[in-house]
Design a protein around this motif. Structure first.
Motif, short mmCIF file in Angstrom:
data_model
loop_
_atom_site.label_atom_id
_atom_site.label_comp_id
_atom_site.label_asym_id
_atom_site.label_seq_id
_atom_site.Cartn_x
_atom_site.Cartn_y
_atom_site.Cartn_z
N VAL A 180 1.12 -0.80 -0.51
CA VAL A 180 -0.05 -0.09 0.02
C VAL A 180 1.13 1.64 -0.01
CG1 VAL A 180 -1.91 1.94 1.02
CG2 VAL A 180 -2.05 -1.40 1.15
N GLU A 181 1.12 2.10 -0.75
CA GLU A 181 1.43 3.43 -0.68
C GLU A 181 0.59 4.44 -0.98
OE1 GLU A 181 2.90 4.34 -5.48
OE2 GLU A 181 3.75 2.08 -4.27
N GLN A 182 1.06 6.24 -0.68
CA GLN A 182 0.89 6.70 -1.13
C GLN A 182 1.22 7.43 -2.01
OE1 GLN A 182 -1.33 8.55 0.81
NE2 GLN A 182 -1.69 10.47 -0.18
N GLU B 197 -4.39 6.61 -1.09
CA GLU B 197 -3.48 5.34 -0.19
C GLU B 197 -4.24 4.48 -1.84
OE1 GLU B 197 -2.04 5.07 3.63
OE2 GLU B 197 -4.56 5.22 3.59
N TYR B 198 -3.65 3.59 -2.40
CA TYR B 198 -3.80 2.48 -3.67
C TYR B 198 -2.54 0.98 -3.02
CZ TYR B 198 -5.19 6.34 -6.45
OH TYR B 198 -6.28 7.55 -7.14
N VAL B 199 -3.69 0.32 -3.36
CA VAL B 199 -2.49 -0.90 -2.67
C VAL B 199 -2.28 -0.70 -4.65
CG1 VAL B 199 -3.14 -3.92 -2.95
CG2 VAL B 199 -4.63 -2.63 -1.88
N VAL B 200 -0.83 -1.11 -4.76
CA VAL B 200 -0.06 -1.38 -5.70
C VAL B 200 0.24 -2.90 -5.60
CG1 VAL B 200 1.83 -0.79 -7.28
CG2 VAL B 200 0.14 1.08 -5.39
N VAL B 201 -0.13 -3.76 -7.38
CA VAL B 201 0.50 -5.07 -6.65
C VAL B 201 1.54 -4.24 -8.25
CG1 VAL B 201 -0.35 -7.50 -7.54
CG2 VAL B 201 -1.80 -5.38 -6.65
N LEU B 202 2.71 -5.54 -8.37
CA LEU B 202 3.36 -5.27 -9.36
C LEU B 202 3.43 -6.21 -9.63
CD1 LEU B 202 6.66 -3.53 -7.24
CD2 LEU B 202 4.76 -2.50 -8.48
N SER B 203 3.86 -6.52 -11.15
CA SER B 203 3.84 -8.44 -11.73
C SER B 203 5.43 -8.46 -13.21
CB SER B 203 2.84 -8.47 -12.23
OG SER B 203 2.87 -10.51 -12.77
N GLN B 204 5.81 -8.71 -13.94
CA GLN B 204 5.74 -9.15 -15.30
C GLN B 204 6.16 -9.78 -16.04
OE1 GLN B 204 10.06 -9.47 -13.40
NE2 GLN B 204 10.38 -7.69 -13.42
N GLY B 205 5.93 -9.62 -17.14
CA GLY B 205 5.15 -10.52 -18.01
C GLY B 205 5.95 -10.58 -19.82
N ASP B 206 5.65 -10.48 -20.56
CA ASP B 206 5.82 -11.15 -22.20
C ASP B 206 5.19 -10.40 -22.79
OD1 ASP B 206 4.57 -13.37 -22.03
OD2 ASP B 206 6.77 -14.41 -22.51
N MET C 164 -0.64 -2.34 -10.66
CA MET C 164 -1.26 -2.02 -10.53
C MET C 164 -2.13 -1.21 -9.70
SD MET C 164 -4.81 -4.12 -11.38
CE MET C 164 -6.39 -3.18 -11.02
N PHE C 165 -2.94 -0.72 -9.93
CA PHE C 165 -3.31 1.05 -8.35
C PHE C 165 -5.11 0.34 -8.47
CE2 PHE C 165 -0.57 2.54 -11.51
CZ PHE C 165 0.48 3.05 -10.18
N VAL C 166 -5.51 0.18 -7.60
CA VAL C 166 -6.64 0.38 -6.47
C VAL C 166 -6.46 0.78 -5.22
CG1 VAL C 166 -8.24 -1.33 -5.56
CG2 VAL C 166 -6.78 -2.33 -7.40
N PRO C 167 -7.68 1.97 -4.96
CA PRO C 167 -7.66 2.43 -4.62
C PRO C 167 -8.30 1.99 -2.91
CG PRO C 167 -9.53 3.02 -6.12
CD PRO C 167 -8.60 2.24 -6.75
N VAL C 168 -7.72 2.65 -2.10
CA VAL C 168 -8.10 1.83 -0.68
C VAL C 168 -8.14 3.23 0.42
CG1 VAL C 168 -7.79 -0.63 -1.75
CG2 VAL C 168 -6.25 1.11 -0.21
#
Length: 158
Positions: free
Chosen positions: A6-8, A96-105, A151-155
């Motif tokens: 979670v980050e501002q 504040e947002y839940v931030v989800v990080l991922s990688q792909g091709d 990914m940004f999800v407001p919380v």
């Protein structure tokens, strides 16, 4: 499993090309088919390339938002003003947002993967916060087979 925290987040705006999703919100196969068809169309007809010329960053966004009781889906870029090549300016407010990080091709597959993981698993693991609605979106950066998703999800705190 993707990394998350979670980050501002400062406010930002995405300029998007829109698609109203008409499948039931529980019809995951139907929603996926609608999104995939939309992605293919905007790539083939040049809309996406025209939109990218208006970007103020190298991020490509996939945004979900409820508008007037409709499920809206956008492909967009970070921008600071409206343009006739797009349908809507989507405001992501400071907060504040839940931030989800991922990688792909693969751009589209990575965006769908991180959206599904976020709403299918990650949000259930975040304690002390609740999703408040509003736009949520995935930012994709990188090129070739080295793509990064955020990914940004407001919380709000509970």
């Amino acid at each position: 499993m993707s990394d998350f925290h979670v980050e501002q987040q400062e406010a930002f705006t995405v300029l998007g090309i829109q698609k109203e999703l008409t499948s039931n919100y529980t019809d995951f196969a139907g929603l996926a088919a609608e999104k995939q068809a939309f992605w293919q169309i905007i790539n083939e007809n040049g809309q996406l390339e025209r939109l990218k010329m208006l970007a103020i960053s190298d991020e490509l966004f996939f945004v979900n938002e409820a508008v007037d009781n409709k499920m809206m889906y956008y492909v967009g870029v970070r921008a600071d003003k409206m343009d006739s090549k797009a349908d809507r300016l989507i405001q992501f407010p400071v907060g504040e947002y839940v931030v989800v990080l991922s990688q792909g091709d693969d751009t589209y597959s990575l965006s769908e993967s991180v959206i599904n993981e976020t709403f299918g698993s990650v949000l259930g693991q975040v304690s002390g916060y609740a999703y408040v609605g509003g736009p949520n979106g995935v930012s994709i950066t990188g090129s070739g087979d080295n793509l990064n998703a955020k990914m940004f999800v407001p919380v709000v705190q509970q």
